[in-house]
Design a protein around this motif. Structure first.
Motif, short mmCIF file in Angstrom:
data_model
loop_
_atom_site.label_atom_id
_atom_site.label_comp_id
_atom_site.label_asym_id
_atom_site.label_seq_id
_atom_site.Cartn_x
_atom_site.Cartn_y
_atom_site.Cartn_z
N VAL A 197 0.64 3.49 -9.74
CA VAL A 197 1.82 3.76 -8.93
C VAL A 197 1.89 5.21 -8.46
CG1 VAL A 197 3.11 1.90 -10.05
CG2 VAL A 197 3.37 4.25 -10.87
N SER A 198 1.13 6.10 -9.07
CA SER A 198 1.18 7.51 -8.68
C SER A 198 0.05 7.90 -7.73
CB SER A 198 1.16 8.41 -9.92
OG SER A 198 0.01 8.18 -10.70
N ASN A 199 -0.95 7.04 -7.55
CA ASN A 199 -2.07 7.36 -6.64
C ASN A 199 -2.75 6.05 -6.22
OD1 ASN A 199 -4.33 8.21 -5.31
ND2 ASN A 199 -5.08 9.53 -6.94
N HIS A 200 -2.31 5.51 -5.12
CA HIS A 200 -2.83 4.21 -4.69
C HIS A 200 -4.30 4.27 -4.28
CE1 HIS A 200 0.91 2.23 -5.28
NE2 HIS A 200 1.54 3.12 -4.54
N ASN A 201 -4.84 5.47 -4.10
CA ASN A 201 -6.26 5.59 -3.78
C ASN A 201 -7.14 5.16 -4.94
OD1 ASN A 201 -5.84 6.57 -1.15
ND2 ASN A 201 -5.54 8.63 -1.92
N THR A 202 -6.63 5.18 -6.15
CA THR A 202 -7.41 4.76 -7.32
C THR A 202 -7.10 3.32 -7.72
OG1 THR A 202 -5.82 5.60 -8.93
CG2 THR A 202 -7.54 7.13 -8.20
N SER A 203 -6.18 2.68 -7.00
CA SER A 203 -5.81 1.28 -7.28
C SER A 203 -6.80 0.35 -6.60
CB SER A 203 -4.42 0.98 -6.72
OG SER A 203 -3.44 1.82 -7.29
N ASN A 204 -7.01 -0.83 -7.21
CA ASN A 204 -7.79 -1.83 -6.50
C ASN A 204 -6.87 -2.92 -5.94
OD1 ASN A 204 -7.34 -3.35 -8.84
ND2 ASN A 204 -9.40 -3.02 -9.61
N PHE A 205 -5.55 -2.74 -6.08
CA PHE A 205 -4.55 -3.54 -5.37
C PHE A 205 -3.26 -2.73 -5.31
CE2 PHE A 205 -2.78 -4.54 -9.48
CZ PHE A 205 -1.46 -4.87 -9.23
N ILE A 206 -2.41 -3.09 -4.38
CA ILE A 206 -1.12 -2.44 -4.20
C ILE A 206 -0.06 -3.52 -4.11
CG2 ILE A 206 0.29 -0.97 -2.71
CD1 ILE A 206 -2.33 0.28 -1.71
N SER A 207 1.00 -3.38 -4.87
CA SER A 207 2.10 -4.35 -4.81
C SER A 207 2.85 -4.22 -3.50
CB SER A 207 3.07 -4.11 -5.96
OG SER A 207 2.43 -4.27 -7.20
N SER A 208 3.31 -5.35 -3.01
CA SER A 208 4.13 -5.37 -1.80
C SER A 208 5.60 -5.39 -2.20
CB SER A 208 3.84 -6.63 -0.99
OG SER A 208 2.51 -6.65 -0.55
N ALA A 209 6.44 -4.94 -1.29
CA ALA A 209 7.89 -5.12 -1.46
C ALA A 209 8.15 -6.57 -1.06
CB ALA A 209 8.65 -4.15 -0.57
N THR A 227 2.84 -1.33 3.06
CA THR A 227 2.42 -0.22 3.91
C THR A 227 1.06 0.33 3.48
OG1 THR A 227 3.57 1.41 2.53
CG2 THR A 227 4.82 0.46 4.38
N GLY A 228 0.33 -0.45 2.69
CA GLY A 228 -0.98 -0.01 2.24
C GLY A 228 -0.92 1.21 1.32
N GLY A 229 0.22 1.38 0.67
CA GLY A 229 0.38 2.51 -0.25
C GLY A 229 0.80 3.80 0.42
N LYS A 281 10.21 -0.78 0.83
CA LYS A 281 11.39 -1.21 0.07
C LYS A 281 12.63 -1.24 0.97
CE LYS A 281 14.17 0.08 -3.93
NZ LYS A 281 14.41 1.08 -4.97
N ILE A 282 12.79 -0.22 1.80
CA ILE A 282 13.93 -0.17 2.72
C ILE A 282 13.86 -1.32 3.72
CG2 ILE A 282 14.95 1.14 4.64
CD1 ILE A 282 14.10 3.72 3.06
N LEU A 283 12.66 -1.53 4.30
CA LEU A 283 12.50 -2.61 5.27
C LEU A 283 12.76 -3.97 4.64
CD1 LEU A 283 9.38 -1.41 7.29
CD2 LEU A 283 11.76 -1.53 8.08
#
Length: 163
Positions: free
Chosen positions: A102-114, A127-129, A136-138
């Protein structure tokens, strides 16, 4: 990033950290019939209450990369220690375990969606991180638009993207 819906029913999920971000992650998966383990020195009242009711397993201690194990299908690195989050995801990736830092999406192999569910239909914004706060706002604006029937979501997007 490639968007998918992931079945985590009966899967082991590990969450490092038990603050407000970890709490938000838990709220999105708690009804998915998965087995959640949380490792953190401290926890929010919500997370403690879930543990007391037996809904999750809470280990009140420091987490380490040694906790990363192939028994977990998915891991969320949500500690306040960015270096630890990076190491957790690096280790998880080397073991082919899905991991969201959650602090650096560049090291993630997935990203959660809102995401939200309305009448059994899932709607996700990602938003691809780049800007999870915007997603979240959208999500909130789209939910309100659907529920109140005003059909102003396009205006919200244009306004937010222009500002």
């Amino acid at each position: 990033m490639y968007n998918i819906a992931l079945n985590i029913s009966n899967k082991n999920v590990l969450i490092f950290g038990a603050g407000r971000i970890a709490e938000r992650k838990i709220k999105t998966i708690i009804d998915e019939n998965c087995k959640i383990t949380v490792i953190s020195v401290n926890a929010t009242e919500y997370i403690k209450a879930l543990a007391t009711r037996g809904k999750i397993r809470l280990m009140l201690r420091n987490g380490s990369i040694n906790d990363v194990s192939k028994k977990y299908f998915i891991i969320f690195a949500a500690t306040s220690n960015k270096e630890l989050n990076n190491e957790i995801c690096k280790t998880a990736d080397s073991m082919n375990i899905l991991c969201d830092n959650v602090s650096n999406h560049n090291t993630s192999n997935f990203i959660s969606s809102a995401s939200m569910k309305i009448s059994g239909i899932s709607i996700s914004i990602n938003t691809g991180g780049v800007n999870p706060s915007l997603a979240k706002i959208l999500k909130g604006e789209l939910y309100n638009d659907i529920m109140d029937g005003k059909n102003e979501f396009v205006k919200h997007i244009k306004y937010l993207l222009d500002n």
